[in-house]
Design a protein around this motif. Sequence first.
Motif, PDB file in Angstrom:
ATOM      1  N   LEU A  25       0.840  -1.199   0.000  1.00 34.19           N
ATOM      2  CA  LEU A  25       0.000   0.000   0.000  1.00 34.19           C
ATOM      3  C   LEU A  25       0.882   1.260   0.000  1.00 34.19           C
ATOM      4  CD1 LEU A  25      -3.105   0.523   0.352  1.00 34.19           C
ATOM      5  CD2 LEU A  25      -2.657   0.755   2.795  1.00 34.19           C
ATOM      6  N   THR A  26       1.865   1.271   0.889  1.00 39.25           N
ATOM      7  CA  THR A  26       2.726   2.444   1.029  1.00 39.25           C
ATOM      8  C   THR A  26       3.537   2.692  -0.245  1.00 39.25           C
ATOM      9  OG1 THR A  26       2.961   1.756   3.309  1.00 39.25           O
ATOM     10  CG2 THR A  26       4.377   3.535   2.593  1.00 39.25           C
ATOM     11  N   HIS A  27       4.014   1.622  -0.851  1.00 42.73           N
ATOM     12  CA  HIS A  27       4.895   1.798  -2.010  1.00 42.73           C
ATOM     13  C   HIS A  27       4.129   2.040  -3.311  1.00 42.73           C
ATOM     14  CE1 HIS A  27       9.130   0.848  -0.737  1.00 42.73           C
ATOM     15  NE2 HIS A  27       8.451   0.629   0.374  1.00 42.73           N
ATOM     16  N   PHE A  28       2.956   1.421  -3.463  1.00 39.00           N
ATOM     17  CA  PHE A  28       2.366   1.405  -4.798  1.00 39.00           C
ATOM     18  C   PHE A  28       0.984   2.038  -4.944  1.00 39.00           C
ATOM     19  CE2 PHE A  28       5.364  -2.224  -4.733  1.00 39.00           C
ATOM     20  CZ  PHE A  28       6.248  -1.723  -5.676  1.00 39.00           C
ATOM     21  N   ALA A  29       0.185   2.165  -3.858  1.00 45.40           N
ATOM     22  CA  ALA A  29      -1.182   2.678  -4.028  1.00 45.40           C
ATOM     23  C   ALA A  29      -1.155   4.119  -4.540  1.00 45.40           C
ATOM     24  CB  ALA A  29      -1.955   2.592  -2.712  1.00 45.40           C
ATOM     25  N   HIS A  30      -1.717   4.355  -5.713  1.00 44.71           N
ATOM     26  CA  HIS A  30      -1.804   5.694  -6.321  1.00 44.71           C
ATOM     27  C   HIS A  30      -0.436   6.382  -6.442  1.00 44.71           C
ATOM     28  CE1 HIS A  30      -6.096   5.418  -6.036  1.00 44.71           C
ATOM     29  NE2 HIS A  30      -6.014   5.174  -4.752  1.00 44.71           N
ATOM     30  N   ALA A  31       0.612   5.583  -6.615  1.00 44.22           N
ATOM     31  CA  ALA A  31       1.965   6.153  -6.626  1.00 44.22           C
ATOM     32  C   ALA A  31       2.127   7.186  -7.736  1.00 44.22           C
ATOM     33  CB  ALA A  31       2.996   5.036  -6.791  1.00 44.22           C
ATOM     34  N   GLY A  32       1.453   6.971  -8.867  1.00 44.70           N
ATOM     35  CA  GLY A  32       1.600   7.881 -10.005  1.00 44.70           C
ATOM     36  C   GLY A  32       1.115   9.289  -9.715  1.00 44.70           C
ATOM     37  N   ARG A  33       0.275   9.447  -8.673  1.00 39.69           N
ATOM     38  CA  ARG A  33      -0.280  10.773  -8.378  1.00 39.69           C
ATOM     39  C   ARG A  33       0.676  11.678  -7.615  1.00 39.69           C
ATOM     40  NH1 ARG A  33      -6.166   9.731  -5.766  1.00 39.69           N
ATOM     41  NH2 ARG A  33      -7.045   8.450  -7.429  1.00 39.69           N
ATOM     42  N   LEU A  34       1.706  11.091  -7.024  1.00 38.90           N
ATOM     43  CA  LEU A  34       2.500  11.887  -6.086  1.00 38.90           C
ATOM     44  C   LEU A  34       3.220  13.077  -6.719  1.00 38.90           C
ATOM     45  CD1 LEU A  34       3.319  12.425  -3.217  1.00 38.90           C
ATOM     46  CD2 LEU A  34       5.321  11.040  -3.586  1.00 38.90           C
ATOM     47  N   PRO A  35       3.931  12.905  -7.830  1.00 39.36           N
ATOM     48  CA  PRO A  35       4.709  14.050  -8.331  1.00 39.36           C
ATOM     49  C   PRO A  35       3.864  15.304  -8.557  1.00 39.36           C
ATOM     50  CG  PRO A  35       5.408  12.051  -9.427  1.00 39.36           C
ATOM     51  CD  PRO A  35       4.194  11.691  -8.608  1.00 39.36           C
ATOM     52  N   LYS A  36       2.657  15.141  -9.107  1.00 39.49           N
ATOM     53  CA  LYS A  36       1.803  16.291  -9.371  1.00 39.49           C
ATOM     54  C   LYS A  36       1.313  16.941  -8.064  1.00 39.49           C
ATOM     55  CE  LYS A  36      -2.024  17.390 -12.354  1.00 39.49           C
ATOM     56  NZ  LYS A  36      -3.201  16.827 -12.996  1.00 39.49           N
ATOM     57  N   ARG A  37       0.913  16.094  -7.122  1.00 42.11           N
ATOM     58  CA  ARG A  37       0.469  16.603  -5.818  1.00 42.11           C
ATOM     59  C   ARG A  37       1.577  17.338  -5.096  1.00 42.11           C
ATOM     60  NH1 ARG A  37      -4.166  13.829  -2.636  1.00 42.11           N
ATOM     61  NH2 ARG A  37      -5.550  14.462  -4.287  1.00 42.11           N
ATOM     62  N   PHE A  38       2.739  16.764  -5.174  1.00 42.49           N
ATOM     63  CA  PHE A  38       3.897  17.359  -4.504  1.00 42.49           C
ATOM     64  C   PHE A  38       4.174  18.743  -5.096  1.00 42.49           C
ATOM     65  CE2 PHE A  38       8.580  17.753  -4.005  1.00 42.49           C
ATOM     66  CZ  PHE A  38       8.603  17.790  -2.623  1.00 42.49           C
ATOM     67  N   ALA A  39       4.072  18.842  -6.424  1.00 50.58           N
ATOM     68  CA  ALA A  39       4.292  20.130  -7.088  1.00 50.58           C
ATOM     69  C   ALA A  39       3.245  21.153  -6.618  1.00 50.58           C
ATOM     70  CB  ALA A  39       4.233  19.955  -8.603  1.00 50.58           C
ATOM     71  N   ARG A  40       2.008  20.692  -6.431  1.00 53.45           N
ATOM     72  CA  ARG A  40       0.957  21.607  -5.928  1.00 53.45           C
ATOM     73  C   ARG A  40       1.275  22.079  -4.522  1.00 53.45           C
ATOM     74  NH1 ARG A  40      -5.103  19.389  -6.750  1.00 53.45           N
ATOM     75  NH2 ARG A  40      -5.678  21.521  -6.178  1.00 53.45           N
ATOM     76  N   LEU A  41       1.770  21.172  -3.713  1.00 49.62           N
ATOM     77  CA  LEU A  41       2.129  21.515  -2.328  1.00 49.62           C
ATOM     78  C   LEU A  41       3.220  22.590  -2.318  1.00 49.62           C
ATOM     79  CD1 LEU A  41       1.683  20.650   0.677  1.00 49.62           C
ATOM     80  CD2 LEU A  41       3.573  19.039   0.365  1.00 49.62           C
ATOM     81  N   LEU A  42       4.233  22.402  -3.169  1.00 50.67           N
ATOM     82  CA  LEU A  42       5.333  23.370  -3.215  1.00 50.67           C
ATOM     83  C   LEU A  42       4.873  24.715  -3.784  1.00 50.67           C
ATOM     84  CD1 LEU A  42       8.491  21.403  -4.412  1.00 50.67           C
ATOM     85  CD2 LEU A  42       7.569  21.657  -2.110  1.00 50.67           C
ATOM     86  N   ALA A  43       3.902  24.652  -4.713  1.00 51.74           N
ATOM     87  CA  ALA A  43       3.440  25.887  -5.341  1.00 51.74           C
ATOM     88  C   ALA A  43       2.621  26.721  -4.349  1.00 51.74           C
ATOM     89  CB  ALA A  43       2.610  25.571  -6.576  1.00 51.74           C
ATOM     90  N   ARG A  44       2.045  26.063  -3.349  1.00 51.30           N
ATOM     91  CA  ARG A  44       1.147  26.735  -2.413  1.00 51.30           C
ATOM     92  C   ARG A  44       1.890  27.716  -1.519  1.00 51.30           C
ATOM     93  NH1 ARG A  44      -2.014  25.157   2.409  1.00 51.30           N
ATOM     94  NH2 ARG A  44      -4.155  25.828   2.097  1.00 51.30           N
ATOM     95  N   GLU A  45       3.074  27.329  -1.058  1.00 46.94           N
ATOM     96  CA  GLU A  45       3.862  28.212  -0.192  1.00 46.94           C
ATOM     97  C   GLU A  45       5.226  27.607   0.059  1.00 46.94           C
ATOM     98  OE1 GLU A  45       2.455  28.244   3.868  1.00 46.94           O
ATOM     99  OE2 GLU A  45       1.479  26.353   3.386  1.00 46.94           O
ATOM    100  N   ARG A  46       6.065  28.397   0.746  1.00 46.94           N
ATOM    101  CA  ARG A  46       7.411  27.926   1.029  1.00 46.94           C
ATOM    102  C   ARG A  46       7.404  26.932   2.199  1.00 46.94           C
ATOM    103  NH1 ARG A  46      12.629  29.668   2.943  1.00 46.94           N
ATOM    104  NH2 ARG A  46      11.770  31.273   4.283  1.00 46.94           N
ATOM    105  N   MET A  47       8.089  25.813   1.994  1.00 47.53           N
ATOM    106  CA  MET A  47       8.160  24.774   3.009  1.00 47.53           C
ATOM    107  C   MET A  47       9.382  25.001   3.915  1.00 47.53           C
ATOM    108  SD  MET A  47       5.525  23.013   2.047  1.00 47.53           S
ATOM    109  CE  MET A  47       5.594  21.415   2.842  1.00 47.53           C
TER     110      MET A  47
END
Length: 283
Positions: free
Chosen positions: A254-276
């Motif tokens: 589950l941790t390694h593979f469930a919806h794994a393809g979605r992460l890069p786009k989500r991560f980019a949205r997170l970074l675009a929202r504000e400075r981490m």
Amino acid sequence: VTPSVSEKRYGAAPAVLTFDLEEWFCLCGEDFYGDPARWESFEPRVEKLTAAILEALSPGGHRATFFVLGWVALRYPALVSEIARKGHEVAFHGMFHRRRDEMTLDAFRGELRAGKTLLEDLSGQRVAGYRAAAWSISTLSDPALEVLAEEGFLYDASVTPVPVIGRRSNPCFPVELRFGARSLIEFPPLSGRGWFSTVLFGGGWAFRQLRFSRLMRRSDEFRARGSPAVFAFHPWEFDSDHPPMTGVPALHRLTHFAHAGRLPKRFARLLARERMHAFRDLL
Ligand SMILES: [Zn+2]
């Protein structure tokens, strides 16, 4: 010593970005991949994936905390130095990804000493933070937390209120633990209600699966009450060519593979929202 526990709030609580710097095959509590003697035989991926992550963090001026596995630091010392040079925090994730409850306290202390020396030499930073493999410090009464304080660590990020990986009775928000004269801050990851339980919102499969707006609403709730929203990722979650794994338990799959393809786009949205930020910014 049983610690005294008090909630720790911050004036302007940021979003905190963390990575556990390990290879895709560094599992624990599992017979085949969990044996470090076999790790040399698997395809290494971490160096390239981490370089891409560092590239992604650079334009927005993001800072992150990298919990580095000692085994990875020994193989890729230049990678650890590069992380520090780019302004990120280097923290410790254990030497061989062994669960805390599979080590004696003496073995645990030995790993802390070896890892702190190794990572401080490579990074030129004071190593102040620790995260156990698989969130395996499961309660605030684990004596490992006092050992962390004794060994000069200022914070831990291993205890979660998420059932299976942690316990529901654990705190959702940061707390300061006092052991006599010493203290340690415990930073839980972002969590929330889901699937009739408490789940990790700050990483793993739920971060990939839940609506992004829901995750961000929860992050804002945490921060409005003075608690940082802590996100936790692994380089292998960003791997579009993640090698297949056979025969591993459902939780790992589950941790390694469930919806794994979605992460890069989500991560980019997170970074675009504000400075981490890194945990170091809160100390
Ligand atoms: Zn890990």
